[in-house]
Design an enzyme around this catalytic site. Structure first.
Site, short mmCIF file in Angstrom:
data_model
loop_
_atom_site.label_atom_id
_atom_site.label_comp_id
_atom_site.label_asym_id
_atom_site.label_seq_id
_atom_site.Cartn_x
_atom_site.Cartn_y
_atom_site.Cartn_z
N ARG A 10 18.33 -69.55 -7.09
CA ARG A 10 17.95 -68.18 -7.62
C ARG A 10 16.50 -67.50 -7.43
O ARG A 10 16.98 -66.54 -6.45
CB ARG A 10 18.03 -68.42 -9.17
CG ARG A 10 18.17 -67.07 -10.04
CD ARG A 10 17.36 -66.17 -10.36
NE ARG A 10 15.79 -66.98 -11.02
CZ ARG A 10 14.78 -66.34 -10.98
NH1 ARG A 10 14.36 -65.09 -10.40
NH2 ARG A 10 13.84 -66.95 -11.59
N ASP A 11 15.68 -68.04 -7.68
CA ASP A 11 14.42 -67.14 -7.48
C ASP A 11 14.32 -67.19 -5.88
O ASP A 11 13.85 -66.25 -5.24
CB ASP A 11 13.23 -67.83 -7.88
CG ASP A 11 12.11 -66.77 -8.32
OD1 ASP A 11 12.30 -65.57 -7.78
OD2 ASP A 11 10.99 -67.22 -9.23
N HIS A 202 5.41 -71.05 -14.62
CA HIS A 202 6.43 -70.53 -13.36
C HIS A 202 5.39 -69.85 -12.53
O HIS A 202 4.84 -68.78 -12.69
CB HIS A 202 7.50 -69.45 -13.80
CG HIS A 202 8.27 -69.01 -12.77
ND1 HIS A 202 9.55 -69.11 -12.76
CD2 HIS A 202 8.04 -67.72 -12.16
CE1 HIS A 202 9.98 -68.67 -11.84
NE2 HIS A 202 9.41 -67.62 -11.15
N HIS A 204 4.28 -68.50 -8.78
CA HIS A 204 4.40 -68.14 -7.42
C HIS A 204 2.93 -68.35 -6.59
O HIS A 204 2.15 -68.80 -7.23
CB HIS A 204 4.76 -66.46 -7.31
CG HIS A 204 6.30 -66.40 -7.56
ND1 HIS A 204 7.17 -66.35 -6.71
CD2 HIS A 204 6.78 -66.37 -8.81
CE1 HIS A 204 8.30 -66.06 -7.31
NE2 HIS A 204 8.25 -66.32 -8.80
N CYS A 235 10.05 -61.71 -5.73
CA CYS A 235 11.19 -61.01 -6.57
C CYS A 235 11.58 -59.66 -5.73
O CYS A 235 10.33 -58.86 -5.32
CB CYS A 235 10.54 -60.86 -7.72
SG CYS A 235 11.31 -59.56 -9.04
N ASN A 244 8.02 -69.09 -4.72
CA ASN A 244 7.45 -70.04 -5.69
C ASN A 244 6.73 -71.13 -5.28
O ASN A 244 6.75 -71.32 -4.00
CB ASN A 244 8.66 -70.72 -6.45
CG ASN A 244 9.54 -69.71 -7.24
OD1 ASN A 244 10.43 -69.19 -6.71
ND2 ASN A 244 9.21 -69.35 -8.45
P1 HMG Z 1 21.28 -50.62 -15.64
O1 HMG Z 1 21.59 -49.86 -14.08
O2 HMG Z 1 20.33 -50.01 -16.39
O3 HMG Z 1 22.43 -51.13 -16.21
O4 HMG Z 1 20.67 -52.14 -15.02
P2 HMG Z 1 23.76 -50.64 -16.66
O5 HMG Z 1 24.31 -51.15 -17.77
O6 HMG Z 1 23.79 -49.06 -16.61
O7 HMG Z 1 24.96 -51.01 -15.57
C1 HMG Z 1 24.89 -50.32 -14.13
C2 HMG Z 1 25.75 -51.13 -13.47
O8 HMG Z 1 25.75 -52.67 -13.40
C3 HMG Z 1 27.43 -51.16 -13.92
O9 HMG Z 1 28.36 -50.96 -13.02
C4 HMG Z 1 27.45 -52.40 -14.83
O10 HMG Z 1 28.74 -52.46 -15.04
C5 HMG Z 1 26.99 -53.48 -13.99
P3 HMG Z 1 29.19 -49.39 -12.71
O11 HMG Z 1 29.51 -48.93 -14.16
O12 HMG Z 1 27.93 -48.54 -12.17
O13 HMG Z 1 29.88 -49.73 -11.65
N1 HMG Z 1 26.23 -54.38 -14.83
C6 HMG Z 1 26.49 -55.55 -14.35
N2 HMG Z 1 27.47 -56.22 -13.47
C7 HMG Z 1 27.55 -57.58 -13.27
N3 HMG Z 1 26.83 -58.45 -14.05
C8 HMG Z 1 25.89 -57.82 -15.06
C9 HMG Z 1 25.69 -56.37 -15.19
N4 HMG Z 1 25.13 -55.57 -16.06
C10 HMG Z 1 25.48 -54.18 -15.65
N5 HMG Z 1 25.21 -58.60 -15.98
C11 HMG Z 1 20.33 -54.38 -15.28
C12 HMG Z 1 20.42 -52.96 -16.00
C13 HMG Z 1 19.42 -55.32 -16.24
C14 HMG Z 1 21.84 -54.68 -15.44
C15 HMG Z 1 19.97 -54.35 -14.00
O14 HMG Z 1 18.42 -53.80 -14.06
C16 HMG Z 1 19.67 -55.83 -13.58
O15 HMG Z 1 20.44 -56.49 -13.23
N6 HMG Z 1 18.19 -56.21 -13.19
C17 HMG Z 1 18.13 -57.50 -12.83
C18 HMG Z 1 16.79 -57.50 -11.77
C19 HMG Z 1 16.68 -58.86 -11.33
O16 HMG Z 1 17.55 -59.90 -11.15
N7 HMG Z 1 15.29 -59.23 -10.91
C20 HMG Z 1 14.91 -60.41 -10.39
C21 HMG Z 1 15.27 -61.58 -11.44
S1 HMG Z 1 13.67 -61.55 -12.55
C22 HMG Z 1 12.37 -62.32 -11.60
O17 HMG Z 1 12.88 -62.59 -10.37
C23 HMG Z 1 11.18 -62.81 -12.33
C24 HMG Z 1 11.21 -64.47 -12.55
O18 HMG Z 1 11.61 -65.43 -11.48
C25 HMG Z 1 10.04 -64.85 -13.24
C26 HMG Z 1 8.69 -64.60 -12.60
O19 HMG Z 1 8.59 -64.82 -11.46
O20 HMG Z 1 7.93 -63.83 -13.20
C27 HMG Z 1 12.47 -64.78 -13.52
MG MG Z 2 9.88 -65.99 -10.15
#
Ligand code: HMG
Ligand code: MG
Length: 295
Positions: A10-11, A202, A204, A235, A244
């Protein structure tokens, strides 16, 4: 006994410039399943518009060979993500927010408050289905947009997640910039309020202090650590962050500290070799040694 959560699939893959073929991801997870890791974060049921690299999460889940005793988990940002995770039979899920308002907005288009409100129904439904939930606190030490994040702010968000009902809080040094002193400054006042058994760290590894940070946390009683095979990752919404801490170095460091870590390093090396060929070449570093953001 320590618990290592392998987050490479994933990450490690969410920030890849190359689209890694689904069959390679499946083979990577299957290879990791042979390494004796208790939990593998397989993918993310986030919006494919935001993270196209993991748009094939459902297919990856459908095709992996599940090994007994291994929990296969997924990142979930909202109820739509939970629906997809349940359909894919994820064993555990992870919701996520941040200690920095700006990062929260850049990463999830929501304030910290809004992101927590958004996953309350996710938690309720997961609890009803007996699915364990972890909650990530990203940018717990440094934010690419706001700079230093005070330990009190990060602890407050961690406690809010715990109060909301997550089983485990994973505290993230998203930027890979924390120092052991900063780790202690966050954990020492937090631990009397949130037991070590409910915390994972967690790290990096941008500035190569992640192993020291793992050991500093371990000395304070933390026994769960996230890492990725070969240290892959980053990210997409944290420019400058690198991968990581590598699972291999966490295993070695904890063994050096006297822990029995039942991970097969040869199997891990095979998994890393398998994914290595599918990844883009390493990015350049700037004069300060920081990875240049991907275009
Ligand atoms: P948004 O654009 O505000 O949401 O995004 P929305 O509800 O308006 O949806 C936009 C579109 O996405 C829509 O489609 C939804 O249906 C679709 P459209 O109508 O335009 O065709 N949609 C989805 N589709 C599939 N699965 C879903 C989903 N949700 C909405 N679950 C949202 C808000 C939270 C969805 C968006 O910002 C998002 O997906 N963000 C994720 C970002 C991400 O994954 N970042 C990396 C992970 S975090 C990380 O890496 C840190 C970590 O490792 C820890 C660390 O290191 O600190 C965990
Ligand atoms: Mg991370």
């Amino acid at each position: 006994m320590v618990r290592i959560v392998e987050v490479g699939p994933r990450d490690g893959l969410q920030n890849e410039t190359r689209q890694v073929p689904t069959e390679v991801k499946v083979a990577f997870v299957d290879a990791l399943s042979l390494a004796g890791l208790p939990e593998i974060e397989v993918s993310a049921f986030v919006s494919p518009k935001w993270v196209p690299q993991l748009a094939d999460a459902a297919e990856v889940f459908a095709r992996i060979r599940r090994a007994p005793g291994v929990a296969y988990s997924a990142l979930v940002p909202n109820e739509q993500g939970l629906d997809r995770a349940l359909a894919a039979r994820a064993d555990r899920i992870a919701v996520f927010t941040a200690a920095s308002e700006t990062f929260s907005r850049k990463n999830t288009n929501a304030s910290i408050d809004e992101s927590i409100a958004r996953f309350r129904p996710v938690l309720e439904r997961a609890r009803a289905g007996k699915i364990p939930v972890r909650g990530y606190v990203s940018t717990a030490f440094w934010c690419p947009y706001e700079g230093k994040i005070g330990p009190a702010k990060a602890a407050e968000v961690a406690l809010r997640l715990a109060d909301a009902g997550v089983d485990e809080v994973s505290i993230g040094d998203t930027l890979g910039k924390a120092t052991p002193d900063e780790v202690r400054a966050l954990l020492e006042p937090l631990l009397p309020r949130l037991p070590a058994q409910r915390i994972a760290m967690h790290f990096h590894d941008t500035f190569h202090r992640a192993v020291e940070n793992v050991l500093a946390s371990w000395k304070l009683g933390i026994r769960a650590f996230d890492s990725s095979a070969g240290g892959i990752g980053g990210c997409p919404y944290a420019p400058g962050a690198s991968g990581n801490v590598s699972t291999e170095s966490v295993v070695e460091a904890l063994r050096g500290a006297g822990e029995d870590v039942p991970v097969d390093l040869a199997a891990l090396a095979a998994a890393r070799a398998l994914i290595g060929g599918a990844l883009a070449p390493p990015r350049a570093r700037d004069a300060a040694g920081v990875l240049e953001p991907r275009a």
